[in-house]
Enzyme design. Structure first.
Site, PDB file in Angstrom:
ATOM      1  N   ARG A  15       0.827  -1.212   0.000  1.00  0.00           N
ATOM      2  CA  ARG A  15       0.000   0.000   0.000  1.00  0.00           C
ATOM      3  C   ARG A  15       0.857   1.256   0.000  1.00  0.00           C
ATOM      4  O   ARG A  15       0.976   1.960  -0.995  1.00  0.00           O
ATOM      5  CB  ARG A  15      -0.958  -0.031   1.210  1.00  0.00           C
ATOM      6  CG  ARG A  15      -2.112   0.979   1.112  1.00  0.00           C
ATOM      7  CD  ARG A  15      -1.740   2.402   1.449  1.00  0.00           C
ATOM      8  NE  ARG A  15      -1.182   2.544   2.797  1.00  0.00           N
ATOM      9  CZ  ARG A  15      -0.667   3.669   3.265  1.00  0.00           C
ATOM     10  NH1 ARG A  15      -0.620   4.753   2.509  1.00  0.00           N
ATOM     11  NH2 ARG A  15      -0.152   3.708   4.491  1.00  0.00           N
ATOM     12  N   ASP A  16       1.497   1.537   1.128  1.00  0.00           N
ATOM     13  CA  ASP A  16       2.296   2.754   1.243  1.00  0.00           C
ATOM     14  C   ASP A  16       3.459   2.746   0.259  1.00  0.00           C
ATOM     15  O   ASP A  16       3.843   3.781  -0.278  1.00  0.00           O
ATOM     16  CB  ASP A  16       2.817   2.871   2.679  1.00  0.00           C
ATOM     17  CG  ASP A  16       3.255   4.275   3.037  1.00  0.00           C
ATOM     18  OD1 ASP A  16       3.120   5.172   2.191  1.00  0.00           O
ATOM     19  OD2 ASP A  16       3.725   4.471   4.165  1.00  0.00           O
ATOM     20  N   HIS A 210       6.527   4.430  12.638  1.00  0.00           N
ATOM     21  CA  HIS A 210       6.503   4.381  11.167  1.00  0.00           C
ATOM     22  C   HIS A 210       7.502   5.423  10.664  1.00  0.00           C
ATOM     23  O   HIS A 210       7.195   6.619  10.631  1.00  0.00           O
ATOM     24  CB  HIS A 210       5.092   4.678  10.671  1.00  0.00           C
ATOM     25  CG  HIS A 210       4.939   4.677   9.183  1.00  0.00           C
ATOM     26  ND1 HIS A 210       4.118   3.796   8.514  1.00  0.00           N
ATOM     27  CD2 HIS A 210       5.492   5.455   8.214  1.00  0.00           C
ATOM     28  CE1 HIS A 210       4.167   4.038   7.218  1.00  0.00           C
ATOM     29  NE2 HIS A 210       5.009   5.053   7.012  1.00  0.00           N
ATOM     30  N   HIS A 212      10.328   7.021   7.861  1.00  0.00           N
ATOM     31  CA  HIS A 212      10.799   7.135   6.484  1.00  0.00           C
ATOM     32  C   HIS A 212      12.297   7.430   6.511  1.00  0.00           C
ATOM     33  O   HIS A 212      12.809   7.979   7.489  1.00  0.00           O
ATOM     34  CB  HIS A 212      10.039   8.242   5.749  1.00  0.00           C
ATOM     35  CG  HIS A 212       8.648   7.848   5.369  1.00  0.00           C
ATOM     36  ND1 HIS A 212       8.132   8.027   4.116  1.00  0.00           N
ATOM     37  CD2 HIS A 212       7.657   7.261   6.095  1.00  0.00           C
ATOM     38  CE1 HIS A 212       6.883   7.583   4.074  1.00  0.00           C
ATOM     39  NE2 HIS A 212       6.575   7.116   5.269  1.00  0.00           N
ATOM     40  N   CYS A 243       5.361   9.802   0.931  1.00  0.00           N
ATOM     41  CA  CYS A 243       4.098  10.532   1.026  1.00  0.00           C
ATOM     42  C   CYS A 243       3.816  11.273  -0.281  1.00  0.00           C
ATOM     43  O   CYS A 243       4.718  11.922  -0.827  1.00  0.00           O
ATOM     44  CB  CYS A 243       4.175  11.524   2.185  1.00  0.00           C
ATOM     45  SG  CYS A 243       2.701  12.530   2.399  1.00  0.00           S
ATOM     46  N   ASN A 252       9.786   4.682   2.778  1.00  0.00           N
ATOM     47  CA  ASN A 252       9.787   4.128   4.120  1.00  0.00           C
ATOM     48  C   ASN A 252      11.114   3.421   4.374  1.00  0.00           C
ATOM     49  O   ASN A 252      11.793   2.966   3.443  1.00  0.00           O
ATOM     50  CB  ASN A 252       8.673   3.092   4.251  1.00  0.00           C
ATOM     51  CG  ASN A 252       7.305   3.657   4.003  1.00  0.00           C
ATOM     52  OD1 ASN A 252       6.622   4.063   4.918  1.00  0.00           O
ATOM     53  ND2 ASN A 252       6.889   3.687   2.742  1.00  0.00           N
TER      54      ASN A 252
END
Length: 308
Positions: A15-16, A210, A212, A243, A252
């Site tokens: 997803r991300d 979380h 990055h 993002c 990430n």
């Protein structure tokens, strides 16, 4: 050094990791990626998101992906839910996932840039989303973006972040993830943040980090969070991701880099690193470009023959 015996990792690459890729992968490619990740020992995987296809076309096939993936028992399946309409769409496939992740930003500027609404409106929407999801037997995670710093506003008051986290927990979130969405955090800040977060929020909610790797501090921040007692992390295979707003917010922290570091320190993840690297290599080949993971380039540490 005070480290936990084991940690939980949620893989967010499907997803991300893919939402910011210029190339839109086929449904078959996404399913192959997810099915391979689900067999590496990862305990949790974020599969997709029910976002508007005109906003994030990379995830427009969420329903098809959910219908086709083959996830072994014991692997928690989560989807990102942007709003009540997204939850309604997701619930048509309720049997195919176990958890939902709902998100808002710690700053007004980022929240408006990301979802075009004030934070209070996002929070009110999440309260309704979580109520419906819990009634369906789903576990809920609240995600707070730009928790360590905002690219538009600069520093973010941790007290404000903890207030939002408390509101999410009160709304039914069993887990709150704090996102370093554009890679602004540093290890000292992270250590102080997680120590204060546990004191502010107590033991009733799971705290997740979380990070990055935008400025190369992702692994250092993981270590700082570990030392402060955090035992739950989100990361992305191959260092995929970033993002959508603003520009320059790169990937990430790489799951294989996190797993490699933790393995070397004796912290158990349950993840098969060589199998995870196979997935990263396949994604690198599929995308046709080098990925940012260091372990993907160097391989796992071989103490019998380092080649140095």
């Amino acid at each position: 050094m005070n480290l936990p015996a084991h940690v939980l990792i949620r893989e967010v690459g499907p997803r991300d990791g893919l939402q910011n890729e210029p190339e839109i992968l086929s449904t078959d490619a996404k399913v192959a990626m997810i099915d391979a990740l689900a067999r590496t020992g990862l305990p949790r995987i974020e599969l997709t998101s029910f976002v508007r296809p005109d906003v994030i076309p990379q995830l427009s096939d969420a329903a098809e992906v959910l219908a086709q993936v083959d996830i072994p028992p014991g692997v928690a399946r989560s989807v990102l839910i942007p709003n009540e309409r997204g939850l309604e769409k997701a619930l048509a496939h309720r049997a195919r996932f176990d958890e939902i992740n709902g998100f808002l930003s710690a700053s007004e500027s980022h929240n408006r840039a990301n979802v075009n609404r004030p934070v209070a409106e996002s929070l009110a929407g999440l309260e309704r989303v979580f109520a419906t999801a819990r009634a369906e037997g789903l576990r809920c995670e609240g995600v707070i973006s730009v928790a360590f710093g905002c690219p538009y506003e600069g520093s973010v008051d941790p007290t404000r972040v903890f207030e939002l986290a408390g509101a999410l927990a009160a709304a039914g979130a069993e887990e709150v993830a704090f996102g370093d969405t554009t890679g602004m955090a540093n290890p000292r800040q992270v250590g102080e943040f997680f120590a204060a977060a546990r004191a502010a929020l107590g033991d009733g909610v799971q705290l997740t980090a979380h990070f990055h790797n935008t400025r190369g501090q992702g692994l250092a921040n993981v270590l700082a969070a570990l030392e402060a007692g955090c035992t739950s992390f989100e990361s992305s295979v191959g260092e995929l991701g970033g993002c959508p707003v603003p520009k320059g917010a790169t990937g990430n922290v790489a799951t294989e880099d996190v797993v490699s570091m933790l393995d070397e320190m004796g912290v158990q993840t349950g993840v098969d690193l060589p199998a995870l690297l196979d997935v990263a290599r396949s994604m690198q080949d599929r995308l046709g470009r080098p990925l940012g993971s260091h372990t993907l380039v160097a391989g796992p540490v071989d103490w019998q023959n380092t080649g140095v």
